[in-house]
Design a protein around this motif. Structure first.
Motif, PDB file in Angstrom:
ATOM      1  N   ALA A  85       0.832  -1.199   0.000  1.00  0.00           N
ATOM      2  CA  ALA A  85       0.000   0.000   0.000  1.00  0.00           C
ATOM      3  C   ALA A  85       0.865   1.247   0.000  1.00  0.00           C
ATOM      4  O   ALA A  85       1.969   1.267   0.568  1.00  0.00           O
ATOM      5  CB  ALA A  85      -0.908  -0.002   1.231  1.00  0.00           C
ATOM      6  N   VAL A  86       0.368   2.296  -0.635  1.00  0.00           N
ATOM      7  CA  VAL A  86       1.029   3.595  -0.584  1.00  0.00           C
ATOM      8  C   VAL A  86       1.093   4.049   0.875  1.00  0.00           C
ATOM      9  O   VAL A  86       0.133   3.916   1.626  1.00  0.00           O
ATOM     10  CB  VAL A  86       0.270   4.617  -1.450  1.00  0.00           C
ATOM     11  N   GLY A  87       2.247   4.574   1.279  1.00  0.00           N
ATOM     12  CA  GLY A  87       2.439   5.006   2.658  1.00  0.00           C
ATOM     13  C   GLY A  87       3.090   3.963   3.546  1.00  0.00           C
ATOM     14  O   GLY A  87       3.436   4.259   4.692  1.00  0.00           O
ATOM     15  N   GLN A  88       3.274   2.750   3.023  1.00  0.00           N
ATOM     16  CA  GLN A  88       3.871   1.667   3.804  1.00  0.00           C
ATOM     17  C   GLN A  88       5.391   1.848   3.904  1.00  0.00           C
ATOM     18  O   GLN A  88       6.052   2.091   2.907  1.00  0.00           O
ATOM     19  CB  GLN A  88       3.568   0.330   3.132  1.00  0.00           C
ATOM     20  N   ARG A  89       5.935   1.727   5.122  1.00  0.00           N
ATOM     21  CA  ARG A  89       7.392   1.707   5.270  1.00  0.00           C
ATOM     22  C   ARG A  89       7.897   0.318   4.928  1.00  0.00           C
ATOM     23  O   ARG A  89       7.306  -0.685   5.338  1.00  0.00           O
ATOM     24  CB  ARG A  89       7.816   2.091   6.684  1.00  0.00           C
ATOM     25  N   VAL A  90       9.005   0.267   4.191  1.00  0.00           N
ATOM     26  CA  VAL A  90       9.564  -1.015   3.772  1.00  0.00           C
ATOM     27  C   VAL A  90      11.058  -1.062   4.046  1.00  0.00           C
ATOM     28  O   VAL A  90      11.750  -0.040   4.055  1.00  0.00           O
ATOM     29  CB  VAL A  90       9.316  -1.290   2.263  1.00  0.00           C
ATOM     30  N   VAL A  91      11.547  -2.280   4.280  1.00  0.00           N
ATOM     31  CA  VAL A  91      12.972  -2.582   4.343  1.00  0.00           C
ATOM     32  C   VAL A  91      13.367  -3.126   2.977  1.00  0.00           C
ATOM     33  O   VAL A  91      12.701  -4.022   2.436  1.00  0.00           O
ATOM     34  CB  VAL A  91      13.269  -3.634   5.430  1.00  0.00           C
ATOM     35  N   MET A  92      14.444  -2.613   2.428  1.00  0.00           N
ATOM     36  CA  MET A  92      14.897  -3.050   1.113  1.00  0.00           C
ATOM     37  C   MET A  92      16.048  -4.035   1.290  1.00  0.00           C
ATOM     38  O   MET A  92      16.977  -3.781   2.062  1.00  0.00           O
ATOM     39  CB  MET A  92      15.306  -1.837   0.279  1.00  0.00           C
ATOM     40  N   ASP A 163       5.077   1.228  11.395  1.00  0.00           N
ATOM     41  CA  ASP A 163       5.558   2.600  11.493  1.00  0.00           C
ATOM     42  C   ASP A 163       6.409   2.851  12.728  1.00  0.00           C
ATOM     43  O   ASP A 163       7.159   3.840  12.769  1.00  0.00           O
ATOM     44  CB  ASP A 163       4.371   3.574  11.496  1.00  0.00           C
ATOM     45  N   ASP A 164       6.298   1.990  13.751  1.00  0.00           N
ATOM     46  CA  ASP A 164       7.097   2.227  14.960  1.00  0.00           C
ATOM     47  C   ASP A 164       8.569   1.902  14.761  1.00  0.00           C
ATOM     48  O   ASP A 164       9.402   2.243  15.591  1.00  0.00           O
ATOM     49  CB  ASP A 164       6.537   1.431  16.140  1.00  0.00           C
ATOM     50  N   VAL A 165       8.905   1.239  13.662  1.00  0.00           N
ATOM     51  CA  VAL A 165      10.307   0.943  13.359  1.00  0.00           C
ATOM     52  C   VAL A 165      10.883   2.154  12.629  1.00  0.00           C
ATOM     53  O   VAL A 165      10.499   2.443  11.499  1.00  0.00           O
ATOM     54  CB  VAL A 165      10.443  -0.313  12.480  1.00  0.00           C
ATOM     55  N   PRO A 166      11.794   2.897  13.263  1.00  0.00           N
ATOM     56  CA  PRO A 166      12.302   4.122  12.632  1.00  0.00           C
ATOM     57  C   PRO A 166      13.154   3.814  11.402  1.00  0.00           C
ATOM     58  O   PRO A 166      13.663   2.699  11.243  1.00  0.00           O
ATOM     59  CB  PRO A 166      13.127   4.783  13.743  1.00  0.00           C
ATOM     60  N   PRO A 167      13.326   4.815  10.527  1.00  0.00           N
ATOM     61  CA  PRO A 167      14.032   4.574   9.261  1.00  0.00           C
ATOM     62  C   PRO A 167      15.443   4.016   9.421  1.00  0.00           C
ATOM     63  O   PRO A 167      15.849   3.139   8.657  1.00  0.00           O
ATOM     64  CB  PRO A 167      14.062   5.963   8.610  1.00  0.00           C
ATOM     65  N   ASP A 168      16.215   4.514  10.405  1.00  0.00           N
ATOM     66  CA  ASP A 168      17.585   4.038  10.541  1.00  0.00           C
ATOM     67  C   ASP A 168      17.635   2.581  10.979  1.00  0.00           C
ATOM     68  O   ASP A 168      18.438   1.785  10.466  1.00  0.00           O
ATOM     69  CB  ASP A 168      18.393   4.932  11.483  1.00  0.00           C
ATOM     70  N   ILE A 169      16.762   2.197  11.897  1.00  0.00           N
ATOM     71  CA  ILE A 169      16.694   0.800  12.333  1.00  0.00           C
ATOM     72  C   ILE A 169      16.234  -0.082  11.174  1.00  0.00           C
ATOM     73  O   ILE A 169      16.790  -1.153  10.920  1.00  0.00           O
ATOM     74  CB  ILE A 169      15.752   0.644  13.533  1.00  0.00           C
ATOM     75  N   ALA A 170      15.222   0.373  10.452  1.00  0.00           N
ATOM     76  CA  ALA A 170      14.690  -0.408   9.333  1.00  0.00           C
ATOM     77  C   ALA A 170      15.752  -0.644   8.273  1.00  0.00           C
ATOM     78  O   ALA A 170      15.865  -1.743   7.716  1.00  0.00           O
ATOM     79  CB  ALA A 170      13.479   0.302   8.726  1.00  0.00           C
TER      80      ALA A 170
END
Length: 365
Positions: A85-92, A163-170
């Motif tokens: 879904a649009v707006g979903q945070r993902v790990v690449m 969303d609780d997983v911040p970008p740097d951790i992800a």
């Protein structure tokens, strides 16, 4: 759409890279996502030895290539048939898994043949490239190309997180933790109470140490850099020593992880593996590198040597496990971050990485 990214122009530039400047930052054109693909706005991207190995020529890839393979971001556009879904945070993640080939049926032991072929060619799994610069195609790095403001990737290259997983951790979950943690959990498989040793305390090795500590194992860290040994102790290692000290003390562990990517580190890891134990190698040395071990010891001491690519991981299965360890407070991944940088800082950051002075340097967008 127009994006800004860091492109590797050549694979044979000499160090220091801050002077030879093999990576240039500038505008590119990014095509829209096709079937099963998503457009991701990059939030954070980690600089790893897998990036450095392309820059220094240890892993020759087609150029020009937009680098970066460990990242997190937000889905902004979905292609036809995409499930995210649009707006979903993902790990690449840097190894797409098609889920259909014979290699994908090995539960992570072998890398996906479809994803590996695309990575080698500098394309996406769906075929072709979505990047252009002044009319010329630019290759993708390991299906991700995350050193840019945006990326188009196959859904098989990403794993959604809350969303609780911040970008740097992800971002760290996509390579350092999958590779280092997977070397312990999936390849080494230490029994309860087993000591685990980690040789090479860079980003991947320190992630292996953190995961082993989180799972309750006594951990010994081995590295030639005193600052990394000090950090290993702070992060819960029962002991942290240099390679010579490890040999002199005749350290032995049932499970030993080699994460330095050198033949000498592999020899050290094998030497400190206990009889009946398992040596897991996740480092990527130069293809011409050779190590020497005693074949007799394999038989007489019932040893096992395991190669583990991306920690023998199935990202969709393993990333949620590490997220739960992080949520519980047992996996302090923020301690892996040695610097937060910009795209323009990459040449100097490559030099820090090559010198052994850095763990994970994160490009923050």
């Amino acid at each position: 759409m127009r994006i800004t990214g860091a492109v590797l122009e050549r694979c044979d530039a000499p160090a220091p890279y801050a002077e030879s400047r093999p990576v240039t930052v500038g505008p590119l054109e990014l095509g829209p996502p096709r079937a099963g693909e998503v457009l991701v706005r990059i939030e954070a991207a980690g600089l790893c030895h897998s990036d450095l190995s392309v820059v220094d020529g240890n892993r020759v890839r087609p150029v020009p290539m937009l680098l970066g393979h460990e990242a997190s971001g937000i889905v902004e556009v979905t292609g036809p048939g995409a499930r995210l879904a649009v707006g979903q945070r993902v790990v690449m993640t840097f190894l797409p898994r098609c889920g259909q080939c014979a290699e994908c049926a090995t539960d992570g032991r072998l890398p996906c043949s479809v994803g590996s072929a695309a990575n080698g060619a500098g394309t996406l799994v769906g075929g072709g490239r979505r990047l252009r610069r002044e009319g010329q195609e630019v290759h993708h790095h390991l299906g991700v190309s995350a050193f840019a403001s945006h990326a188009v990737v196959s859904e098989t290259s990403v794993v959604p997180v809350d969303d609780d997983v911040p970008p740097d951790i992800a971002a760290l979950l996509g390579c350092a933790v999958l590779t280092g943690g997977g070397a312990v959990v999936n390849a080494g498989r230490p029994a309860p109470g087993d000591r685990v040793a980690v040789v090479g305390l860079g980003g991947v090795g320190m992630a292996a140490l953190l995961v082993a500590v989180a799972l309750g194992h006594e951990v010994v860290g081995v590295d030639a850099v005193p600052a990394k040994l000090e950090l290993a102790r702070e992060l819960g290692a029962a002991a942290a020593v240099g390679p010579l000290e490890a040999a002199e003390q005749r350290l032995r562990a049932p499970v030993v992880i080699e994460a330095a990517g050198s033949a000498r580190a592999f020899e050290t890891a094998y030497a400190i593996t206990a009889p009946g134990g398992t040596t897991v190698t996740v480092g990527l040395p130069h293809p011409d590198a050779r190590a020497s071990i005693s074949p007799l010891s394999l038989t007489a001491e019932a040893r096992t040597v395991v190669g583990s690519y991306l920690g023998s991981a199935v990202p969709s299965r393993d990333i949620p496990r590490y997220v739960e360890l992080w949520r519980s407070g047992r996996l302090p991944l923020d301690r892996l971050v040695s610097d937060r940088i910009t795209l323009d800082d990459l040449p100097a950051a490559l030099d820090r990485l090559a010198s052994g002075a850095a763990l994970r340097q994160l490009v923050m967008f």
